[in-house]
Design a protein around this motif. Structure first.
Motif, PDB file in Angstrom:
ATOM      1  N   MET A   3       0.839  -1.195   0.000  1.00  0.00           N
ATOM      2  CA  MET A   3       0.000   0.000   0.000  1.00  0.00           C
ATOM      3  C   MET A   3       0.880   1.253   0.000  1.00  0.00           C
ATOM      4  N   ILE A   4       0.458   2.253  -0.762  1.00  0.00           N
ATOM      5  CA  ILE A   4       1.125   3.547  -0.748  1.00  0.00           C
ATOM      6  C   ILE A   4       0.386   4.448   0.229  1.00  0.00           C
ATOM      7  N   VAL A   5       1.122   4.995   1.188  1.00  0.00           N
ATOM      8  CA  VAL A   5       0.534   5.865   2.206  1.00  0.00           C
ATOM      9  C   VAL A   5       1.238   7.215   2.172  1.00  0.00           C
ATOM     10  N   THR A   6       0.470   8.279   1.999  1.00  0.00           N
ATOM     11  CA  THR A   6       1.019   9.624   2.125  1.00  0.00           C
ATOM     12  C   THR A   6       0.435  10.256   3.379  1.00  0.00           C
ATOM     13  N   ASN A   7       1.279  10.961   4.110  1.00  0.00           N
ATOM     14  CA  ASN A   7       0.843  11.568   5.368  1.00  0.00           C
ATOM     15  C   ASN A   7       1.218  13.048   5.378  1.00  0.00           C
ATOM     16  N   GLN A   8       0.203  13.914   5.222  1.00  0.00           N
ATOM     17  CA  GLN A   8       0.385  15.363   5.284  1.00  0.00           C
ATOM     18  C   GLN A   8       1.464  15.858   4.314  1.00  0.00           C
ATOM     19  N   LEU A  64      -1.034  -9.398 -14.185  1.00  0.00           N
ATOM     20  CA  LEU A  64       0.321  -9.360 -13.650  1.00  0.00           C
ATOM     21  C   LEU A  64       0.350  -8.946 -12.173  1.00  0.00           C
ATOM     22  N   GLY A  65      -0.816  -8.596 -11.636  1.00  0.00           N
ATOM     23  CA  GLY A  65      -0.889  -8.225 -10.233  1.00  0.00           C
ATOM     24  C   GLY A  65      -0.279  -6.880  -9.904  1.00  0.00           C
ATOM     25  N   LYS A  66      -0.169  -5.995 -10.904  1.00  0.00           N
ATOM     26  CA  LYS A  66       0.410  -4.682 -10.673  1.00  0.00           C
ATOM     27  C   LYS A  66      -0.585  -3.752  -9.988  1.00  0.00           C
ATOM     28  N   THR A  67      -0.052  -2.842  -9.177  1.00  0.00           N
ATOM     29  CA  THR A  67      -0.838  -1.732  -8.657  1.00  0.00           C
ATOM     30  C   THR A  67      -0.516  -0.531  -9.539  1.00  0.00           C
ATOM     31  N   VAL A  68      -1.483  -0.084 -10.312  1.00  0.00           N
ATOM     32  CA  VAL A  68      -1.272   1.000 -11.274  1.00  0.00           C
ATOM     33  C   VAL A  68      -1.902   2.277 -10.724  1.00  0.00           C
ATOM     34  N   VAL A  69      -1.085   3.315 -10.592  1.00  0.00           N
ATOM     35  CA  VAL A  69      -1.568   4.621 -10.145  1.00  0.00           C
ATOM     36  C   VAL A  69      -1.256   5.618 -11.248  1.00  0.00           C
ATOM     37  N   LEU A  70      -2.279   6.283 -11.771  1.00  0.00           N
ATOM     38  CA  LEU A  70      -2.048   7.174 -12.890  1.00  0.00           C
ATOM     39  C   LEU A  70      -2.806   8.484 -12.757  1.00  0.00           C
ATOM     40  N   VAL A  71      -2.193   9.525 -13.301  1.00  0.00           N
ATOM     41  CA  VAL A  71      -2.842  10.829 -13.411  1.00  0.00           C
ATOM     42  C   VAL A  71      -3.579  10.853 -14.741  1.00  0.00           C
ATOM     43  N   PRO A 124      -4.998   2.007  -2.297  1.00  0.00           N
ATOM     44  CA  PRO A 124      -5.141   0.546  -2.179  1.00  0.00           C
ATOM     45  C   PRO A 124      -4.144  -0.210  -3.038  1.00  0.00           C
ATOM     46  N   LYS A 125      -3.765  -1.372  -2.563  1.00  0.00           N
ATOM     47  CA  LYS A 125      -2.865  -2.231  -3.323  1.00  0.00           C
ATOM     48  C   LYS A 125      -3.678  -3.053  -4.307  1.00  0.00           C
ATOM     49  N   GLY A 126      -3.177  -3.131  -5.540  1.00  0.00           N
ATOM     50  CA  GLY A 126      -3.874  -3.857  -6.589  1.00  0.00           C
ATOM     51  C   GLY A 126      -4.803  -2.966  -7.364  1.00  0.00           C
ATOM     52  N   GLY A 127      -5.076  -3.332  -8.604  1.00  0.00           N
ATOM     53  CA  GLY A 127      -6.017  -2.595  -9.433  1.00  0.00           C
ATOM     54  C   GLY A 127      -5.467  -1.272  -9.939  1.00  0.00           C
ATOM     55  N   ILE A 128      -6.371  -0.438 -10.426  1.00  0.00           N
ATOM     56  CA  ILE A 128      -6.012   0.859 -10.993  1.00  0.00           C
ATOM     57  C   ILE A 128      -6.601   1.968 -10.141  1.00  0.00           C
ATOM     58  N   THR A 129      -5.739   2.874  -9.705  1.00  0.00           N
ATOM     59  CA  THR A 129      -6.171   4.089  -9.029  1.00  0.00           C
ATOM     60  C   THR A 129      -5.879   5.269  -9.937  1.00  0.00           C
ATOM     61  N   VAL A 144       5.874   3.129   0.965  1.00  0.00           N
ATOM     62  CA  VAL A 144       5.423   2.118   0.006  1.00  0.00           C
ATOM     63  C   VAL A 144       5.633   0.761   0.658  1.00  0.00           C
ATOM     64  N   ASP A 145       4.550   0.106   1.014  1.00  0.00           N
ATOM     65  CA  ASP A 145       4.616  -1.150   1.769  1.00  0.00           C
ATOM     66  C   ASP A 145       5.507  -0.993   3.004  1.00  0.00           C
ATOM     67  N   GLY A 146       5.364   0.160   3.668  1.00  0.00           N
ATOM     68  CA  GLY A 146       6.101   0.411   4.894  1.00  0.00           C
ATOM     69  C   GLY A 146       7.483   1.013   4.705  1.00  0.00           C
ATOM     70  N   LEU A 147       7.970   1.084   3.466  1.00  0.00           N
ATOM     71  CA  LEU A 147       9.289   1.655   3.196  1.00  0.00           C
ATOM     72  C   LEU A 147       9.168   3.164   3.006  1.00  0.00           C
ATOM     73  N   ASP A 148       9.902   3.919   3.795  1.00  0.00           N
ATOM     74  CA  ASP A 148       9.926   5.375   3.663  1.00  0.00           C
ATOM     75  C   ASP A 148      10.709   5.729   2.397  1.00  0.00           C
TER      76      ASP A 148
END
Length: 252
Positions: free
Chosen positions: A1-6, A185-192, A25-30, A60-64
Motif C-alpha cells: 500500500m502507498i501511504v502519504t501523510n500530510q 500481472l498483479g500490478k498496482t497501477v496509479v495514474l494521473v 489501495p494495493k492492486g487494481g487501478i487508481t 510504500v509497503d512500509g518503506l519510507d
C-alpha cells in the motif's frame, strides 16, 4: 500500500500540494483526477521521490521513500513521467532494457533479456523493436516508454498522464493494457488522468484533487456521479450509464 501523510509542496508563496493524506489501495487501478493546477503530477512525483516534499512522509509497503536505498525502491516502484526526452539515439529495445538497470546495473543477464522481450511483446512492439525512437510516432514512443516501466517489473507502476500523444483509439488500447497488467500481472497501477471517461471505465479507485488538496476519493461507482464531479470541476456534469459502465458527459 502507498501511504502519504500530510504531504506538502510549495513554490514561494504558492502551495501546490497542501497536506495530502492518502491510503492508496494495493492492486487494481487508481486514477488521480482533477482540474489543471490541482497538484496531481506534483503529488505523484513526490510519491516516486522524483521531487522532494517540504513536509510529510510517503511509504510504500512500509518503506519510507526518502530513506530507502534507490536500488531497493526501484525494484518496488516505477514511474513514467509526463515529459520524457531522450537525447541519445536509441532503439525501442535499448530503451526498454533500461528498465532492468535496478537489477543488472547495465550488465544484462539472460533473465533480464527475457523480461525485455516480454515487455516488448506485451506492448505489441515486436515489429518496432529495432527502430529508433525518433523514427516512431508519438503514440508508438509512448508505448515504448510504458514497456520500459513494465520491464522494471515492480509491484507499483506510477504513470503521469500516460495517454499523452495518443488518439482515442490508442488511448483506449493503452487503458485496456494497463487494466490487463493490473489484473493478470498483479500490478498496482496509479495514474494521473485528465479524461473522466477513461477514469470511469477502467479505474477501481479514484482520487480527485482540487487546489492542492484531496477533494474526494472513493470507488469509481461512488466518484463518477454528477454531484461529486460538479464540485470538483465547477461545472454542470451529467453521467450516463451504458451496459452497467459509467460514461461521463459534461457541459460547461
Amino acid at each position: 500500500m502507498i501511504v502519504t501523510n500530510q504531504v506538502t509542496k510549495s513554490y514561494g508563496d504558492s502551495c501546490v500540494v497542501d497536506g495530502v493524506t492518502l491510503n492508496l489501495p494495493k492492486g487494481g487501478i487508481t486514477s488521480i483526477i482533477g482540474p489543471n493546477g490541482a497538484g496531481k503530477s506534483t503529488l505523484l512525483s513526490m510519491v516516486s521521490r522524483l521531487m522532494s516534499m517540504d513536509k510529510g512522509s510517503v511509504t510504500v509497503d512500509g518503506l519510507d521513500v526518502t530513506k530507502t536505498a534507490s536500488d531497493v525502491l526501484a525494484r518496488r516502484l516505477s514511474i513514467l513521467r509526463q515529459e520524457n526526452h531522450m537525447t541519445a539515439r536509441l532503439t525501442v529495445h535499448d530503451l526498454v532494457s533500461f528498465g532492468r538497470y535496478p537489477y543488472s546495473k547495465g550488465r544484462l543477464t539472460p533473465a533480464d533479456k527475457i523480461h525485455i522481450d516480454q515487455a516488448i511483446n506485451y506492448l505489441n512492439l515486436d515489429a518496432l523493436s529495432h527502430r529508433f525512437l525518433d523514427e516512431l510516432s508519438g503514440g508508438q514512443r509512448q508505448r515504448a516508454f510504458v514497456a520500459m516501466v513494465l520491464c522494471q517489473d515492480t509491484d507499483y507502476v506510477l504513470l503521469d498522464e500516460p495517454l499523452n500523444n495518443l488518439d482515442m483509439k490508442h488511448a483506449m488500447a493503452m487503458m485496456k493494457l494497463l487494466r490487463k497488467a493490473a489484473d493478470e500481472l498483479g500490478k498496482t497501477v496509479v495514474l494521473v488522468l485528465h479524461d473522466i471517461n477513461f477514469a470511469s471505465w477502467y479505474s477501481d479507485y479514484i482520487v480527485a484533487m482540487k487546489h492542492g488538496k484531496v477533494a474526494a476519493q472513493g470507488t469509481a461507482e461512488a466518484m463518477i456521479v454528477p454531484a461529486v464531479l460538479a464540485e470538483i470541476y465547477e461545472m454542470d456534469i451529467k453521467v450516463h450509464q451504458i451496459g452497467g459502465q459509467r460514461i461521463s458527459v459534461y457541459y460547461g
